[in-house]
Design an enzyme around this catalytic site. Structure first.
Site: not given
Ligand code: GLA
Length: 392
Positions: A149, A217
């Site tokens: 990430d 997200d």
């Protein structure tokens, strides 16, 4: 002469490396990865007991037998490093190797999370300047999947004078970890998470990505899921065996959507050849959640061996037909109703390039509709879907 020999050796070595790299990425994730990830439901509350419980439930619910394999620990497992620089787990994960052994003993695989920056998104220890060491630690633990990430790495990119240079730094950071994973000799699926920036689908495979997030997200709300799912237009050509677009993890069973909305979520992800990473509490599932997650015909569409991602075929107001070509010549079609009220949807077979009579199966209903001609009209609930498998 010596230089010539050195150059040919170098060419040979880099050819060999690129062949191994490619070989690894085609055997790994030959179909979109299926499994579970801790983040959507547990976030920072994930711990050893919770991961074991997820593995147990994966088996007892029938999800493992339906094809779910990976049990993925997301952010917040990390502590600092010891004096040799080796990453440590925090007290929520007393023994990662023992946990991996447990997960493996269930016939499942274990995934973990890190990032190229000094800190992860939740502010825990990242892999910056410890990439090789971390890859080796993961391999020694028995890790099978890494979600990597970007997060705090952006601070280095922002310091660059040219955006192109910052972009290149990001590619290099992903490739560095990929090479470190390959060097361990353990097959570890490499999942890129940088929210779809810089058209990641165009360069994701070249830095060793088996999948890459295409957006920010997801949230457990219809609007979020629909914005992401229906926003995946025109990305189909970038997906294929070993390298997939990832519109983020599933929210099925988390409680923020209706059954119809979750069936839309699952159907759309299957047509998109998206990874199916459940994001709910597997130890507390309603029969409806289990039925949605384990529907064999829907999973067969997602996991179709040809690996062609689907795309939108047509749109009429807020009803949209999305289709995906399957290996046996049939076509999976979702007729989606994005309206807030029930509406009629229609599939015209000529939009699929099919003339004459076609055979149609309603996937969620588990019912053959027989041989139909010209078109199929059907009433669809608000935010719902009718998922079909159409063949000549
Ligand atoms: C980012 C990712 C999420 C999750 C969190 C963890 O927001 O996109 O999927 O991994 O970080 O901190």
């Amino acid at each position: 002469m010596k230089t010539l020999k050195a150059i040919s050796l170098l060419i040979f070595a880099s050819l060999a490396l690129s062949v191994t790299t490619r070989a690894q990425s085609t055997t790994l994730a030959a179909t979109p990865p299926m499994g579970w990830n801790s983040w959507n439901h547990f976030a920072e509350k994930v711990d050893d007991a919770g991961v074991r419980a997820a593995a147990d439930a994966m088996v007892s619910s029938g999800m493992r037998d339906a094809g779910y394999v990976y049990i993925n620990i997301d952010d917040t497992w990390e502590a600092g490093r010891d004096d040799k620089g080796i990453i440590q787990t925090n007290k929520k994960f007393p023994d990662m190797k023992a946990l991996a052994d447990y997960v493996h003993s269930k016939g499942l695989k274990l995934g973990i999370y890190s990032g190229p920056g000094p800190k992860t998104c939740a502010g825990f220890e990242g892999s910056y300047q410890h990439e090789v060491q971390d890859a080796q630690t993961y391999a020694a633990w028995g890790i099978d999947y890494l979600k990597y990430d970007l997060c705090s790495f952006t601070r280095f990119m922002d310091r660059e004078h040219s955006a192109d240079h910052g972009h290149q730094m990001m590619l290099d950071a992903y490739e560095k970890m990929h090479n470190a994973l390959v060097a361990t000799g353990r097959p570890i699926v490499f999942s890129l998470c940088q929210y779809g920036w810089q058209d990641v689908w165009k360069w994701g495979p070249s830095v060793g990505g088996n999948l890459w997030r295409t957006t920010g997200d997801i949230e457990d709300k219809y609007e979020s899921m629909a914005r992401i799912g229906f926003g995946q237009l025109s990305l189909a050509k970038y997906a294929g065996p070993g390298h997939w677009n990832d519109p983020d993890m599933l929210e099925v069973g988390n409680g923020g959507m209706t059954g119809d909305e979750y069936r839309t979520h699952m159907s759309l992800w299957a047509i998109l050849a998206a990874p199916l990473l459940a994001g709910n509490d597997l130890s507390k599932m309603t029969p409806e959640t289990v039925a949605i997650l384990t529907n064999r015909d829907v999973i067969a569409i997602d996991q179709d061996i040809a690996g062609h991602q689907g795309d939108r075929i047509s749109a009429l107001g807020l009803t949209e037909d999305w289709g995906r070509k399957l290996a046996d010549g049939s076509i999976a079609v979702g007729i989606f109703n994005r309206n807030d009220a029930p509406a009629e949807g229609v599939l015209r077979f000529e939009d699929l390039g099919l003339k004459g009579r076609v055979h149609v199966r309603d996937v969620w209903a588990g019912k053959d509709l027989g041989e139909l001609e010209r078109e199929y009209r059907v009433q669809i609930p608000a935010h719902g879907v009718v998922l079909l498998r159409v063949s000549k």
